[in-house]
Design a protein around this motif. Sequence first.
Motif, PDB file in Angstrom:
ATOM      1  N   ASP A   1     -16.087  -9.039  -2.438  1.00 53.82           N
ATOM      2  CA  ASP A   1     -16.190  -9.062  -1.060  1.00 53.82           C
ATOM      3  C   ASP A   1     -15.132  -8.211  -0.764  1.00 53.82           C
ATOM      4  O   ASP A   1     -13.847  -8.746  -0.730  1.00 53.82           O
ATOM      5  N   ALA A   2     -15.449  -7.271   0.356  1.00 51.11           N
ATOM      6  CA  ALA A   2     -15.150  -5.773   1.277  1.00 51.11           C
ATOM      7  C   ALA A   2     -13.905  -5.820   2.146  1.00 51.11           C
ATOM      8  O   ALA A   2     -13.887  -5.503   2.586  1.00 51.11           O
ATOM      9  N   ALA A   3     -14.079  -7.360   2.363  1.00 51.76           N
ATOM     10  CA  ALA A   3     -13.080  -8.042   3.111  1.00 51.76           C
ATOM     11  C   ALA A   3     -13.614  -6.998   4.624  1.00 51.76           C
ATOM     12  O   ALA A   3     -12.009  -6.744   5.871  1.00 51.76           O
ATOM     13  N   GLU A   4     -14.666  -6.542   5.508  1.00 45.18           N
ATOM     14  CA  GLU A   4     -14.746  -5.480   6.227  1.00 45.18           C
ATOM     15  C   GLU A   4     -14.347  -6.720   7.915  1.00 45.18           C
ATOM     16  O   GLU A   4     -13.832  -5.903   8.794  1.00 45.18           O
ATOM     17  N   TYR A   5     -14.389  -7.508   7.708  1.00 49.78           N
ATOM     18  CA  TYR A   5     -13.950  -8.694   8.663  1.00 49.78           C
ATOM     19  C   TYR A   5     -12.402  -8.025   9.256  1.00 49.78           C
ATOM     20  O   TYR A   5     -12.575  -8.509  10.722  1.00 49.78           O
ATOM     21  N   VAL A   6     -11.615  -8.103   8.221  1.00 43.12           N
ATOM     22  CA  VAL A   6     -10.312  -7.558   8.394  1.00 43.12           C
ATOM     23  C   VAL A   6     -10.121  -6.326   9.393  1.00 43.12           C
ATOM     24  O   VAL A   6      -9.959  -5.319   9.034  1.00 43.12           O
ATOM     25  N   PRO A   7      -9.348  -6.170  10.420  1.00 41.20           N
ATOM     26  CA  PRO A   7      -9.194  -4.882  11.030  1.00 41.20           C
ATOM     27  C   PRO A   7      -7.947  -4.088  10.376  1.00 41.20           C
ATOM     28  O   PRO A   7      -6.798  -4.813  10.430  1.00 41.20           O
ATOM     29  N   LYS A   8      -8.643  -2.997  10.313  1.00 39.26           N
ATOM     30  CA  LYS A   8      -7.584  -2.151   9.061  1.00 39.26           C
ATOM     31  C   LYS A   8      -6.231  -2.423  10.199  1.00 39.26           C
ATOM     32  O   LYS A   8      -5.675  -2.279   8.619  1.00 39.26           O
ATOM     33  N   PRO A   9      -5.632  -2.142  10.882  1.00 38.25           N
ATOM     34  CA  PRO A   9      -4.321  -2.092  11.640  1.00 38.25           C
ATOM     35  C   PRO A   9      -3.695  -3.102  10.392  1.00 38.25           C
ATOM     36  O   PRO A   9      -1.999  -3.145  10.234  1.00 38.25           O
ATOM     37  N   LEU A  10      -4.298  -4.386  10.488  1.00 35.80           N
ATOM     38  CA  LEU A  10      -3.712  -5.493  10.534  1.00 35.80           C
ATOM     39  C   LEU A  10      -3.172  -5.473   8.056  1.00 35.80           C
ATOM     40  O   LEU A  10      -1.906  -5.702   8.148  1.00 35.80           O
ATOM     41  N   PHE A  11      -4.075  -4.271   7.977  1.00 35.13           N
ATOM     42  CA  PHE A  11      -3.865  -4.516   6.245  1.00 35.13           C
ATOM     43  C   PHE A  11      -2.586  -2.759   6.186  1.00 35.13           C
ATOM     44  O   PHE A  11      -1.478  -2.905   6.033  1.00 35.13           O
ATOM     45  N   GLU A  12      -2.728  -2.230   7.618  1.00 32.29           N
ATOM     46  CA  GLU A  12      -1.319  -1.284   6.814  1.00 32.29           C
ATOM     47  C   GLU A  12      -0.047  -1.410   7.935  1.00 32.29           C
ATOM     48  O   GLU A  12       0.948  -1.852   6.636  1.00 32.29           O
ATOM     49  N   TYR A  13      -0.332  -2.550   8.522  1.00 28.01           N
ATOM     50  CA  TYR A  13       1.043  -3.376   8.825  1.00 28.01           C
ATOM     51  C   TYR A  13       1.532  -4.309   7.414  1.00 28.01           C
ATOM     52  O   TYR A  13       2.821  -4.235   7.491  1.00 28.01           O
ATOM     53  N   TRP A  14       0.743  -5.103   7.152  1.00 31.92           N
ATOM     54  CA  TRP A  14       1.609  -5.667   5.600  1.00 31.92           C
ATOM     55  C   TRP A  14       1.601  -5.119   3.971  1.00 31.92           C
ATOM     56  O   TRP A  14       2.512  -4.724   3.491  1.00 31.92           O
ATOM     57  N   LYS A  15       0.987  -4.224   4.459  1.00 31.38           N
ATOM     58  CA  LYS A  15       1.492  -2.485   3.250  1.00 31.38           C
ATOM     59  C   LYS A  15       2.856  -2.638   3.261  1.00 31.38           C
ATOM     60  O   LYS A  15       2.775  -2.105   2.163  1.00 31.38           O
ATOM     61  N   ARG A  16       2.941  -2.423   4.707  1.00 34.76           N
ATOM     62  CA  ARG A  16       4.356  -1.402   4.757  1.00 34.76           C
ATOM     63  C   ARG A  16       5.301  -2.828   4.329  1.00 34.76           C
ATOM     64  O   ARG A  16       6.862  -2.540   3.906  1.00 34.76           O
ATOM     65  N   ARG A  17       5.093  -4.500   3.825  1.00 33.13           N
ATOM     66  CA  ARG A  17       5.587  -5.213   3.470  1.00 33.13           C
ATOM     67  C   ARG A  17       5.362  -5.540   2.058  1.00 33.13           C
ATOM     68  O   ARG A  17       5.684  -6.956   1.720  1.00 33.13           O
ATOM     69  N   ASP A  18       4.893  -4.814   0.920  1.00 34.03           N
ATOM     70  CA  ASP A  18       4.501  -5.418   0.170  1.00 34.03           C
ATOM     71  C   ASP A  18       4.937  -5.929  -0.901  1.00 34.03           C
ATOM     72  O   ASP A  18       6.881  -5.203  -0.952  1.00 34.03           O
ATOM     73  N   PRO A  19       5.017  -6.657  -1.357  1.00 34.78           N
ATOM     74  CA  PRO A  19       6.416  -8.075  -2.128  1.00 34.78           C
ATOM     75  C   PRO A  19       6.942  -7.122  -3.276  1.00 34.78           C
ATOM     76  O   PRO A  19       7.925  -7.628  -3.114  1.00 34.78           O
ATOM     77  N   ILE A  20       6.558  -6.548  -3.736  1.00 35.20           N
ATOM     78  CA  ILE A  20       6.601  -5.661  -5.333  1.00 35.20           C
ATOM     79  C   ILE A  20       7.436  -4.694  -4.689  1.00 35.20           C
ATOM     80  O   ILE A  20       8.692  -4.078  -5.214  1.00 35.20           O
ATOM     81  N   ALA A  21       6.746  -3.679  -3.684  1.00 29.25           N
ATOM     82  CA  ALA A  21       8.054  -2.427  -3.210  1.00 29.25           C
ATOM     83  C   ALA A  21       8.935  -3.321  -2.929  1.00 29.25           C
ATOM     84  O   ALA A  21      10.349  -2.433  -2.769  1.00 29.25           O
ATOM     85  N   ARG A  22       8.958  -4.453  -1.821  1.00 29.43           N
ATOM     86  CA  ARG A  22       9.794  -5.020  -1.443  1.00 29.43           C
ATOM     87  C   ARG A  22      11.416  -5.131  -2.579  1.00 29.43           C
ATOM     88  O   ARG A  22      12.787  -5.414  -1.814  1.00 29.43           O
ATOM     89  N   LEU A  23      11.110  -5.722  -3.704  1.00 29.51           N
ATOM     90  CA  LEU A  23      11.638  -6.205  -4.709  1.00 29.51           C
ATOM     91  C   LEU A  23      12.607  -4.953  -5.386  1.00 29.51           C
ATOM     92  O   LEU A  23      13.388  -5.046  -5.468  1.00 29.51           O
ATOM     93  N   GLU A  24      11.274  -4.813  -5.526  1.00 26.74           N
ATOM     94  CA  GLU A  24      11.817  -3.310  -6.457  1.00 26.74           C
ATOM     95  C   GLU A  24      13.302  -2.056  -5.220  1.00 26.74           C
ATOM     96  O   GLU A  24      14.071  -1.896  -5.659  1.00 26.74           O
ATOM     97  N   ASP A  25      12.558  -2.453  -3.893  1.00 23.20           N
ATOM     98  CA  ASP A  25      13.826  -1.593  -3.194  1.00 23.20           C
ATOM     99  C   ASP A  25      15.570  -2.326  -3.061  1.00 23.20           C
ATOM    100  O   ASP A  25      16.423  -1.911  -3.656  1.00 23.20           O
TER     101      ASP A  25
END
Length: 339
Positions: A228-252
């Motif tokens: 499932d390529a998730a083309e139905y998901v609006p791109k900005p939603l991915f961008e918003y949540w990418k900035r909240r990546d759980p691994i990057a957050r814990l690392e920081d």
Amino acid sequence: METALENLYKQGQVVGGVYFGLGQEACSCASAYALRKDEWLGPMIRNQGALLVRGFSPADIMMQYMAKSGSPTKGRDASSHFGDIEKRNVVSPISTLGDLIPVLAGVALGARLQGKHIAVMTYIGDGGQSTGVTYEGLNFAAVQNLGLVLIVENNLWGYSTPADMQFRVKDLAERSIAYGIPGVIVDGTDACQVYDACHEACERARRGEGPTLIEAKMMRMKGHAIHDAAEYVPKPLFEYWKRRDPIARLEDYLVNKKRWLTPAENEKLIAGVERQLEADRELAMNSPMPTPESAAGGVYCEPGCHEIKPKYAMPKSVTIGDRGEKPSAPKRSAAVHMK
Ligand SMILES: Cc1ncc(C[n+]2csc(CCOP(=O)(O)OP(=O)(O)O)c2C)c(N)n1
Ligand SMILES: [Mg+2]
């Protein structure tokens, strides 16, 4: 590990699909850390992180996807349907959404009949929480005062259905009010918040105070599964949540905010994980498929196959109305809090 699984799939090594928990790692892993070794976990498809925390190796999970004879089900299932009721106290996932909830409630009831209040944990999605069995299972746990920690993984999508077509309430934790149990909302991308809420819920469970519903808000960062390529998901939603990546957050948090890990230690840690993954991948790749003659074995019950022995003590008889409260337990108030 999931990136390695994706590569194995693209190399034609995987039998069937691959499911991902990307974006949900903090929820999956930090929650499982709140359980003690002798307590029980019922993972769902996005909780491969929780399986690692409970002691399965990446090789176990890779071999399961590749249907190898060394996999937990010896090649009998090609994705997630495995557990370990002997050592790791993991109940196998059940595909029909919600059905794990009454099963885990039953595990807590079984332990209580053996004289022990334990915490049991399982997960349900924003889609799956609409099922009837979710209501039945959680309501049973509530009225029986069982130590169930139910994590509602609100990742905004149930397959291609957005969360606002799945429910009308603002927060799924509001549902807790109708069950008469505490409800908590956490940022599911923050491992510390997830751990704290789960720890508190497990402590309640161990005191015999009943279930807790925890809603973890986050985003499913891939499609439902690899097809499932998730083309139905609006791109900005991915961008918003990418900035909240759980691994990057814990690392920081560990490296920059708390300075509990130096950058060099962090690099070493990451390199160690990469090395382990590479070794596990090699092991999985080089493992044999099951032999054709063994195909009928382990499919149907064989003598002794499902013997479930009491783990904590011999079961006691109970009196009607005994829901596990100790005589000194504080009286529960009707008011329910939501945090
Ligand atoms: C009772 C039931 N209905 C439908 C399905 C098919 N199905 C499997 S996963 C899924 C979407 C689940 O969405 P959600 O609960 O939000 O979990 P997520 O995939 O987002 O983790 C559906 C509809 C199922 N397995 N069980
Ligand atoms: Mg979902």
